[in-house]
Scaffold this active site. Sequence first.
Site, PDB file in Angstrom:
ATOM      1  N   THR A 114       4.500 -12.194  26.377  1.00 15.51           N
ATOM      2  CA  THR A 114       3.962 -12.779  25.148  1.00 15.51           C
ATOM      3  C   THR A 114       2.460 -13.048  25.256  1.00 15.51           C
ATOM      4  O   THR A 114       1.708 -12.702  24.337  1.00 15.51           O
ATOM      5  CB  THR A 114       4.734 -14.061  24.777  1.00 15.51           C
ATOM      6  N   GLU A 172      -5.640 -10.750  19.792  1.00 14.54           N
ATOM      7  CA  GLU A 172      -6.973 -11.359  19.759  1.00 14.54           C
ATOM      8  C   GLU A 172      -8.060 -10.298  19.879  1.00 14.54           C
ATOM      9  O   GLU A 172      -9.088 -10.369  19.189  1.00 14.54           O
ATOM     10  CB  GLU A 172      -7.129 -12.395  20.879  1.00 14.54           C
ATOM     11  N   HIS A 230       6.774 -13.719  18.790  1.00 11.66           N
ATOM     12  CA  HIS A 230       7.080 -12.509  19.563  1.00 11.66           C
ATOM     13  C   HIS A 230       8.528 -12.171  19.239  1.00 11.66           C
ATOM     14  O   HIS A 230       9.433 -12.876  19.656  1.00 11.66           O
ATOM     15  CB  HIS A 230       6.880 -12.778  21.054  1.00 11.66           C
TER      16      HIS A 230
END
Length: 127
Positions: A36, A44, A70
């Site tokens: 994750t 990002e 996730h």
Amino acid sequence: MEFNLNIGLKHKEEKTVTMNDTAFVFGSGAAKVFATPMMIGLMEAAAMNTVKDYLPEGFSTVGISVNIKHIGATAVGKKVYAEAELIEIDRKRLVFNVEAFDEDKKIGEGIHERFIIDEEKFMSNLS
């Protein structure tokens, strides 16, 4: 300062999952699947790279918030990619819709916020 950004800007980042990208190696779980934190990092990067070419020299962005789910596991060796779309601009605060996929399915989704910084000023305030 004005920035030349527009709602709707998009970017895609991709990679192939290696053993170093797994929850097992990262320390966030026992499974040898895409971690994750690694998925969030890919999201990002997609968001950061969406706007980097539109910012003046000496400016960049830093992540300030993630709200991510996730939703699917991905095996080592599979290709994964994250897509980011700029959906809100509030002065220097930028909001992105982010999604991640592997070769077979969507594996993650959420909202990521970044803030535009003057790199030199930002770094000088760290001490």
